[in-house]
Design a protein around this motif. Structure first.
Motif, short mmCIF file in Angstrom:
data_model
loop_
_atom_site.label_atom_id
_atom_site.label_comp_id
_atom_site.label_asym_id
_atom_site.label_seq_id
_atom_site.Cartn_x
_atom_site.Cartn_y
_atom_site.Cartn_z
N ALA A 14 0.85 -1.15 0.08
CA ALA A 14 0.15 0.30 -0.09
C ALA A 14 1.04 1.36 -0.07
O ALA A 14 1.92 1.38 0.64
CB ALA A 14 -1.02 0.18 1.15
N ALA A 15 0.30 2.24 -0.62
CA ALA A 15 1.10 3.44 -0.81
C ALA A 15 0.16 4.65 -0.81
O ALA A 15 -1.00 4.36 -1.13
CB ALA A 15 1.98 3.76 -1.92
N LEU A 16 0.48 5.91 -0.73
CA LEU A 16 -0.41 7.04 -0.77
C LEU A 16 0.29 7.93 -1.87
O LEU A 16 1.20 8.14 -2.04
CB LEU A 16 -0.27 7.85 0.74
N LEU A 17 -0.75 8.10 -2.87
CA LEU A 17 -0.42 8.99 -4.01
C LEU A 17 -1.44 10.17 -4.06
O LEU A 17 -2.70 10.12 -3.86
CB LEU A 17 -0.65 8.24 -5.37
N ASP A 18 -0.84 11.38 -3.51
CA ASP A 18 -1.56 12.59 -3.60
C ASP A 18 -3.01 12.27 -2.89
O ASP A 18 -4.02 12.75 -2.81
CB ASP A 18 -2.21 13.07 -4.97
N GLY A 19 -2.80 11.65 -1.61
CA GLY A 19 -3.68 11.56 -0.49
C GLY A 19 -4.62 10.31 -0.81
O GLY A 19 -5.66 9.89 -0.10
N GLU A 20 -4.46 9.61 -1.91
CA GLU A 20 -5.06 8.47 -2.20
C GLU A 20 -4.43 7.43 -2.18
O GLU A 20 -3.16 7.32 -2.45
CB GLU A 20 -5.62 8.54 -3.72
N GLN A 21 -5.20 6.10 -1.44
CA GLN A 21 -4.41 4.95 -1.55
C GLN A 21 -4.61 4.20 -2.51
O GLN A 21 -5.26 3.92 -3.28
CB GLN A 21 -5.10 4.01 -0.18
#
Length: 155
Positions: A14-21
């Motif tokens: 899992a990662a965050l990209l511009d606040g989206e998972q």
């Protein structure tokens, strides 16, 4: 987003990209693919915990919740397990050396195939590890209510 070596082969992260998972998957051939972390059938943010596999030459992930199977390249739902198919959002991914870059140009809609790596600008996403504690925990679905007369009542 991270270094290729930070991702285990045939597993999700899992990662965050511009606040989206986002759920990142590194395949056996070092291809990295990105889909939404939210399971569209359960609403839980668990796709990175899914089972990585394939159908022919199509890399897939099976949701750990209700076992729907998705094409990791397009997000298309391949097996809805008796429900109305719902697709996953995808993001273009490319490698710059050993740095995994996610984002940039919008991903192709399901069925249109992956967005070519050259369409993603090299500076579209800054590199760097994502702290494990920056991804909120997935919600736990409520247990189904007991059914039938007197169900759930202690004797």
């Amino acid at each position: 987003m991270c270094r290729l070596g930070d991702l285990a082969r045939e597993r999700g992260a899992a990662a965050l990209l511009d606040g989206e998972q986002v759920a990142l998957f590194r395949l056996a051939d070092d291809t990295v693919l990105a889909v939404q972390q939210r399971d569209p059938f359960s609403g839980a943010h668990v796709m990175s915990r899914g089972i990585v596999g394939s159908r022919g030459d199509v890399p897939t992930v099976a949701s750990p919740m209700y076992k729907q199977v998705f094409d990791l390249r397009t997000g298309r739902c391949l097996d809805a397990v008796g429900r109305e198919p719902q697709d996953l959002r995808t993001w273009p991914v490319r490698l710059d050396g050993d740095v995994v870059l996610v984002g940039g140009a919008p991903a192709a809609p399901p069925g249109a195939g992956p967005v070519p790596a050259e369409s993603v600008p090299a500076d579209s996403v800054p590199a760097g590890p994502v702290p494990a504690d920056s991804v909120p925990p997935a919600p736990v679905p409520a247990a189904p209510a007991p059914a039938g007369p007197g169900a759930g009542v202690a004797p």
